[in-house]
Design an enzyme around this catalytic site. Structure first.
Site, PDB file in Angstrom:
ATOM      1  N   GLU A 124       0.833  -1.202   0.000  1.00  0.00           N
ATOM      2  CA  GLU A 124       0.000   0.000   0.000  1.00  0.00           C
ATOM      3  C   GLU A 124       0.868   1.253   0.000  1.00  0.00           C
ATOM      4  OE1 GLU A 124      -0.134  -2.620   1.953  1.00  0.00           O
ATOM      5  OE2 GLU A 124      -2.074  -2.915   2.905  1.00  0.00           O
ATOM      6  N   ALA A 157      12.407 -37.337  -5.495  1.00  0.00           N
ATOM      7  CA  ALA A 157      12.706 -37.746  -6.867  1.00  0.00           C
ATOM      8  C   ALA A 157      12.657 -39.262  -6.894  1.00  0.00           C
ATOM      9  CB  ALA A 157      14.090 -37.252  -7.265  1.00  0.00           C
ATOM     10  N   ALA A 182      10.131 -38.762   5.513  1.00  0.00           N
ATOM     11  CA  ALA A 182       8.917 -38.381   4.783  1.00  0.00           C
ATOM     12  C   ALA A 182       7.747 -39.260   5.223  1.00  0.00           C
ATOM     13  CB  ALA A 182       9.150 -38.499   3.277  1.00  0.00           C
ATOM     14  N   GLY A 183       8.025 -40.553   5.405  1.00  0.00           N
ATOM     15  CA  GLY A 183       6.974 -41.473   5.856  1.00  0.00           C
ATOM     16  C   GLY A 183       6.409 -41.042   7.202  1.00  0.00           C
TER      17      GLY A 183
END
Ligand code: NAP
Length: 353
Positions: A56, A157, A288-289
């Protein structure tokens, strides 16, 4: 030249805001377009970097006196607090803006209240124009502010048969250079990159955002986080090379989850506390699991290479699924060819409690 509609101005404001993606954190991306009473664009701005002027303020500086009696079209509710810059609500009032059109309200308890201040000063405030689009452009920041932990993208990947390394453990490189360059660009949009100690011990990655052609580092580096319960990260690991900040997150510092390893919700809460709004989980398959089993992943980005290995670890291990009915359902949102590979983007569907 005729004026532009508020809807068209918001489309432009969202486009402008996106230019700040990756450099504004822990602030949101914001775009602003100012229209004079005839609907002519008299100012444009976006929040470009942390500590820099808000959208702004940039637009008001451009417009000067031409903003008087006009409309401010902003992707996020104008802030109402004095942080590194003064409150935008006050600046809009001082400039004589008559109407403010906002896409999304500010969920940040520290900064919200801009609409109320504007209304109290007699400014008309409307919400909801192109809200879904503006929400999508700010999804990581909005999600993390609403719930108090970072927006988490799991990137991996794999070969076409879902392997993340060969039988002998070698994994460099599964994907093409183009795909790896794409990953470096993705790293440049997040505040932290997270890897398990297993990946650090096997691959010794740098986890920096850099130009793969000449090795130069991106100006802004995400915090490197190694999830390492017992502090096994070697003293000479590349993640400790000083090229970017690194946090070795151990049980001693973060606390232990039910399995005695690093407590993942506590880890994410601590990252949020440190200003991390978007984080990239780069593996490996076991970490990740654990994140997926805990329902902590917001987006999946898989790079799939047209290669077959027929053996070796899979891209994901132990995600808490033992039967097909429990498979983690994903909604595909994008499939793009990157070099010789495919980049697949998907969102985990919310599970019934
Ligand atoms: N293709 C890809 O995209 C990709 C990406 C990364 C890695 N990789 C490959 O993956 C392999 C390494 O994978 P990995 O599964 O052995 O290692 P990892 O997933 O990187 O790390 C797993 C380790 O993280 C630690 N950890 C800490 N807290 C945890 C928690 N709450 N839940 C689960 N783990 C936690 C555990 O060690 P502690 O108990 O000691 O803490 C665990 O053994 C390498 O071969 C690498 O090349 C492939």
């Amino acid at each position: 030249m005729g004026g532009v509609s508020v809807d068209e101005a918001m489309r432009r404001a969202i486009e402008l805001g996106a230019r700040g993606l990756g450099t504004t954190s822990p602030n949101p991306v914001v775009g602003c377009v100012l229209l004079d009473p005839d609907g002519t664009v008299v100012g444009e701005g976006f929040h470009a970097y942390t500590g820099g002027p808000h959208a702004e303020i940039v637009a008001l500086a451009q417009a000067g006196e031409r903003a008087r009696g006009g409309t401010a079209v902003v992707t996020l509710e104008p802030c109402d607090h004095t942080g590194r810059t003064g409150p935008c609500s006050h600046a809009l009032i001082r400039a004589g803006i008559a109407r403010v059109v906002v896409a999304v309200p500010d969920p940040n308890p520290v900064a919200s209240g801009g609409a109320a201040t504007l209304r109290a000063a007699g400014v008309r405030v409307e919400f909801g124009v192109r809200a879904d689009e503006a929400e999508a452009g700010n999804v990581a920041w909005l999600t993390s502010m609403r719930r108090g932990w970072p927006y988490l993208i799991w990137k991996y990947a794999a070969t076409l048969d879902g392997r993340s390394a060969a039988v002998d453990g070698s994994s460099m490189w599964i994907t093409s250079e183009a795909a790896r360059m794409d990953v470096h660009a993705l790293r440049g949009t997040v505040d932290a990159v997270i890897a398990g100690v297993g990946t650090v011990l096997t691959d010794d990655p740098r986890l920096t955002a850099r130009n793969l052609r000449d090795g130069t580092l991106a100006i802004r580096q995400p915090l490197r986080v190694v999830v390492d319960s017992a502090g096994r990260t070697p003293a000479d690991a590349r993640v400790r090379d000083g090229a970017a900040r690194t946090w070795i997150a151990t049980v001693a510092e973060v606390g232990a989850g039910p399995d005695g390893r690093v407590d993942l919700p506590a880890l994410l809460a601590e990252l949020h506390h440190r200003g991390v709004r978007a984080a990239l989980l780069e593996g490996g398959p076991r970490l990740a699991g654990a994140f997926l089993a805990a329902g902590l992943v917001d987006r999946v980005v898989g790079y799939v290479a047209p290669k077959l290995l027929g053996g070796g670890p899979t891209a994901l291990i132990d995600a808490g699924v033992t039967t097909i009915a429990d498979a983690i359902d994903l909604e595909l949102t994008d499939v793009t060819r990157v070099g010789s590979d495919l980049r697949i983007t998907a969102l985990p569907r919310k599970r019934e409690a």
